[in-house]
Design an enzyme around this catalytic site. Structure first.
Site, PDB file in Angstrom:
ATOM      1  N   PRO A  20       0.827  -1.222   0.000  1.00 14.98           N
ATOM      2  CG  PRO A  20      -0.212  -1.208   2.090  1.00 14.98           C
ATOM      3  CD  PRO A  20       0.601  -2.051   1.173  1.00 14.98           C
TER       4      PRO A  20
ATOM      5  CD  GLU B 152       1.924  -6.365  10.750  1.00 14.02           C
ATOM      6  OE1 GLU B 152       1.383  -5.301  10.415  1.00 14.02           O
ATOM      7  OE2 GLU B 152       1.278  -7.393  11.035  1.00 14.02           O
TER       8      GLU B 152
ATOM      9  NE  ARG C 203      -9.277  -6.330 -19.564  1.00 16.49           N
ATOM     10  CZ  ARG C 203      -9.730  -5.352 -20.360  1.00 16.49           C
ATOM     11  NH1 ARG C 203      -9.008  -4.264 -20.530  1.00 16.49           N
ATOM     12  NH2 ARG C 203     -10.883  -5.477 -20.971  1.00 16.49           N
TER      13      ARG C 203
ATOM     14  CG  ASP D 150     -12.413  -1.796 -21.910  1.00 11.65           C
ATOM     15  OD1 ASP D 150     -13.528  -1.957 -22.427  1.00 11.65           O
ATOM     16  OD2 ASP D 150     -11.606  -2.708 -21.683  1.00 11.65           O
TER      17      ASP D 150
HETATM   18  N1  4GX Z   1      -1.804  -2.677  -2.852  1.00 14.12           N
HETATM   19  N2  4GX Z   1      -1.205  -5.202   1.047  1.00 14.12           N
HETATM   20  C1  4GX Z   1       1.005  -6.294   1.116  1.00 14.12           C
HETATM   21  C2  4GX Z   1       2.051  -6.867   3.235  1.00 14.12           C
HETATM   22  C3  4GX Z   1       3.101  -5.822   3.060  1.00 14.12           C
HETATM   23  C4  4GX Z   1       3.146  -4.659   3.850  1.00 14.12           C
HETATM   24  C5  4GX Z   1       4.151  -3.751   3.625  1.00 14.12           C
HETATM   25  C6  4GX Z   1       4.986  -5.152   1.891  1.00 14.12           C
HETATM   26  C7  4GX Z   1       5.084  -4.006   2.664  1.00 14.12           C
HETATM   27  C8  4GX Z   1      -1.656  -3.797  -0.972  1.00 14.12           C
HETATM   28  C9  4GX Z   1      -2.338  -2.760  -1.649  1.00 14.12           C
HETATM   29  C10 4GX Z   1      -1.924  -4.209   0.410  1.00 14.12           C
HETATM   30  C11 4GX Z   1      -1.357  -5.428   2.470  1.00 14.12           C
HETATM   31  C12 4GX Z   1      -0.327  -6.148   0.378  1.00 14.12           C
HETATM   32  C13 4GX Z   1      -0.013  -5.578   3.162  1.00 14.12           C
HETATM   33  N3  4GX Z   1       4.012  -6.049   2.097  1.00 14.12           N
HETATM   34  N4  4GX Z   1      -0.758  -4.273  -1.807  1.00 14.12           N
HETATM   35  N5  4GX Z   1       0.803  -6.587   2.514  1.00 14.12           N
HETATM   36  N6  4GX Z   1      -3.323  -1.992  -1.183  1.00 14.12           N
HETATM   37  O1  4GX Z   1      -2.788  -3.636   1.044  1.00 14.12           O
HETATM   38  O2  4GX Z   1      -0.830  -3.589  -2.958  1.00 14.12           O
END
Ligand code: 4GX
Length: 229
Positions: free
Chosen positions: A89, A116, A154, A169
């Site tokens: 995120p 985490e 796609r 689209d």
């Molecule tokens: N868009 N997540 C990854 C574990 C994590 C945390 C910090 C790396 C660094 C997310 C999103 C997402 C939740 C995937 C935490 N990995 N990934 N995960 N929104 O929320 O891509």
């Protein structure tokens, strides 16, 4: 294109990869998608992949050892390195422009984490580029990796059938798509707009354009630029 995915939950990819467009694209040889289990690269008795964060705090962090070993194995499965992407995120958000950019690559390597997240040395040492699919928190990177695969594949030539078009689209012209209707003409008293039955293609195109602009202004003013917000 070849897409490698590194994950602790390889089975999560089975269903999306075996249906519809993604399934067909693989059968047609347009893309090879390979999923590798990071846990297979542990060396201890307990197959341990995570540990407590240095400095304290809640949750667990993915250890660099198994991820590096997994990556170095996967890297050798094809000649090019392509782009190495870490789903988080904290990254810049995926949009249609980024999906088009990724679709130009010959290879992608996607790192999907749990807990985490990854020890920071994974991102630094593998020179991985962070990408987020949106401002919300998932339970792991797997669904985010699937969103990338889906939106990129796609766009590969031949992936969509003749009836489908990646061009028409939403976002291809920066606007939301106009509303669509099919039979019946009257569904429970809700009628198809008369213009669509008129056969006047000029008027229909004009109506659709107006609908696209209205929807975008109402629902996604951010797409029209900072002044429209
Ligand atoms: N868009 N997540 C990854 C574990 C994590 C945390 C910090 C790396 C660094 C997310 C999103 C997402 C939740 C995937 C935490 N990995 N990934 N995960 N929104 O929320 O891509």
């Amino acid at each position: 294109m070849r897409i490698d995915i590194l994950t602790l939950f390889p089975e999560m990819f089975d269903s999306p990869l075996h249906h519809s467009i993604l399934h067909r694209a693989q059968e047609r040889g347009i893309v090879v998608v390979a999923v590798t289990n990071i846990r297979d690269f542990t060396t201890d008795k307990y197959r341990k992949v995570d540990d407590k964060p240095y400095g304290g705090g809640p949750g667990m962090v993915m250890m660099p050892g198994p991820v590096f070993d997994c990556f170095e194995h996967v890297e050798k499965l094809a000649p090019q390195r392509g782009r190495v992407i870490l789903l988080t995120p904290q990254g810049p958000r995926l949009d249609q422009a980024k999906a088009r950019e990724l679709a130009q690559e010959e290879r992608l390597i996607l790192l999907a984490g749990r807990y985490e997240g990854f020890d920071e040395r994974i991102r630094l040492g593998l020179d991985a580029e962070p990408i987020s699919i949106g401002d919300y928190v998932l339970n792991g990177g797997e669904l985010a990796a699937m969103v990338i695969v889906d939106s990129v594949v796609r766009l590969l030539p031949g992936a969509l059938g003749d009836e489908d078009s990646a061009q028409d689209d939403s976002f291809s012209d920066g606007l939301l798509e106009y509303p669509q209707y099919t039979r019946p003409e009257d569904f429970r008293g809700m009628k198809v707009p008369g213009i669509l039955l008129s056969g006047d293609h000029g008027k229909i195109a004009e109506w659709r354009r107006r609908q696209s602009l209205e929807r975008t202004a109402n629902w996604r003013p951010d797409l029209l630029g900072p002044d429209a917000r």
